[in-house]
Enzyme design. Structure first.
Site, PDB file in Angstrom:
ATOM      1  N   CYS A   1       0.802  -1.232   0.000  1.00  0.00           N
ATOM      2  CA  CYS A   1       0.000   0.000   0.000  1.00  0.00           C
ATOM      3  C   CYS A   1       0.835   1.283   0.000  1.00  0.00           C
ATOM      4  CB  CYS A   1      -0.976  -0.046   1.164  1.00  0.00           C
ATOM      5  SG  CYS A   1      -2.354   1.064   0.926  1.00  0.00           S
TER       6      CYS A   1
ATOM      7  N   ARG B   1     -12.596   6.342  -0.532  1.00  0.00           N
ATOM      8  CA  ARG B   1     -11.643   5.435   0.112  1.00  0.00           C
ATOM      9  C   ARG B   1     -12.082   4.000  -0.218  1.00  0.00           C
ATOM     10  NH1 ARG B   1      -7.741   7.173   2.692  1.00  0.00           N
ATOM     11  NH2 ARG B   1      -6.494   5.551   3.600  1.00  0.00           N
TER      12      ARG B   1
ATOM     13  N   HIS C   1      -3.348  -5.508   2.712  1.00  0.00           N
ATOM     14  CA  HIS C   1      -2.917  -5.608   4.112  1.00  0.00           C
ATOM     15  C   HIS C   1      -3.483  -6.906   4.693  1.00  0.00           C
ATOM     16  CE1 HIS C   1      -1.620  -1.387   4.610  1.00  0.00           C
ATOM     17  NE2 HIS C   1      -2.680  -1.035   3.935  1.00  0.00           N
TER      18      HIS C   1
HETATM   19  N1  GLN Z   1      -2.049   6.927   2.602  1.00  0.00           N
HETATM   20  C1  GLN Z   1      -2.169   6.074   1.411  1.00  0.00           C
HETATM   21  C2  GLN Z   1      -3.608   6.072   0.847  1.00  0.00           C
HETATM   22  O1  GLN Z   1      -4.528   6.477   1.531  1.00  0.00           O
HETATM   23  C3  GLN Z   1      -1.768   4.648   1.762  1.00  0.00           C
HETATM   24  C4  GLN Z   1      -2.686   4.006   2.793  1.00  0.00           C
HETATM   25  C5  GLN Z   1      -2.188   2.646   3.272  1.00  0.00           C
HETATM   26  O2  GLN Z   1      -0.980   2.367   3.330  1.00  0.00           O
HETATM   27  N2  GLN Z   1      -3.154   1.774   3.682  1.00  0.00           N
HETATM   28  O3  GLN Z   1      -3.818   5.649  -0.293  1.00  0.00           O
END
Ligand code: GLN
Length: 244
Positions: A96, A130, A195
């Site tokens: 990520c 998101r 993740h």
């Molecule tokens: N901050 C980055 C995003 O929002 C990565 C988030 C993460 O590592 N889960 O895309």
């Protein structure tokens, strides 16, 4: 070559800053799956201002935009070194936020662009929504050919040139929620949005990375002895196909 008297060196990049959703579980999995086979692991944690030495395998986790900003500056100081490591066959796994910094740049919402180190020919721009939830994606790199995990990102990643998708989304969003790709790879650099942490639920991919790291170190293909992955496979199956 049997698995005895083998060694690999693993570096965990910036775990104090990029370790969202317990991404350290990926390093624990790599180390354990070597130790269980009698393979010696030299391990090094790399923190801000540490030099990055030569290793067979590097891991970097995910994190919030703020932590990514601090890590991006450090990675840029080591860009040429890491590009050389990549071209010499070192193995990288980036999750990520770390994955985003392995591309050319990550453009967050209303904030300065974070320059990446271009290990992957890819770029990321923050989207308006998101992506949060479980992901199942199909890959051609390992059997079983599914990868499962959990995503939480607003970044939309687009792949270019010779950088290939790691997998194709069956459930969830993946790189950008549009082109059905999830993750990326080029040479032995692998990035994913998964993740969970990722490797404990995808043991075949963990072993795939370990075999690549051994091949880099010893210059020949080394087949790992099989482990009893009954519990890991039950977890993998239970998550397969689960969306949000
Ligand atoms: N901050 C980055 C995003 O929002 C990565 C988030 C993460 O590592 N889960 O895309």
């Amino acid at each position: 070559m049997a698995n005895k008297n083998l060694k690999i060196s693993i570096a965990h990049l910036y775990p104090k800053l990029l370790n969202l959703y317990g991404d350290v579980g990926n390093v624990i999995t790599l180390r354990k799956r070597c130790i269980w086979r009698g393979i010696d692991v030299e391990f090094e944690e790399i923190n801000l201002s540490d030099d990055i030495k030569e290793h067979d395998l590097y891991f970097i986790g995910g994190g919030q935009d703020k932590q990514q900003r601090d890590v991006a500056k450090e990675l840029l100081k080591n860009k040429n070194n890491l590009l050389t490591q990549r071209d010499e066959g070192a193995v990288f796994l980036a999750i990520c936020g770390g994955y985003q910094l392995f591309g050319h740049y990550y453009q967050p919402h209303n904030a300065e662009r974070l320059e990446g180190i271009s290990l992957l020919d890819a770029y990321t721009v923050a989207g308006n929504k998101r992506f949060i939830g479980n992901v199942t994606a199909q890959t051609s790199l390992v059997e079983p050919n599914t990868l499962v995990g959990f995503e939480n990102h607003s970044g939309l990643t687009y792949l270019k040139g010779d950088t290939k998708p790691l997998a194709y989304v069956l459930a969830g969003s993946g790189n950008n929620g549009k082109d059905k790709t999830e993750g990326a790879y080029y040479k032995n650099v692998f990035g994913t949005y998964l993740h969970g942490s990722f490797l404990p639920k995808n043991p075949a991919f963990a072993d795939f990375l370990i075999e690549l790291a051994l091949e880099k170190r010893y210059g020949e293909k080394i087949v790992l002895e099989k482990l009893d992955d009954a519990i890991e496979n039950i977890t993998h199956q239970n998550l397969t196909g689960k969306a949000y």
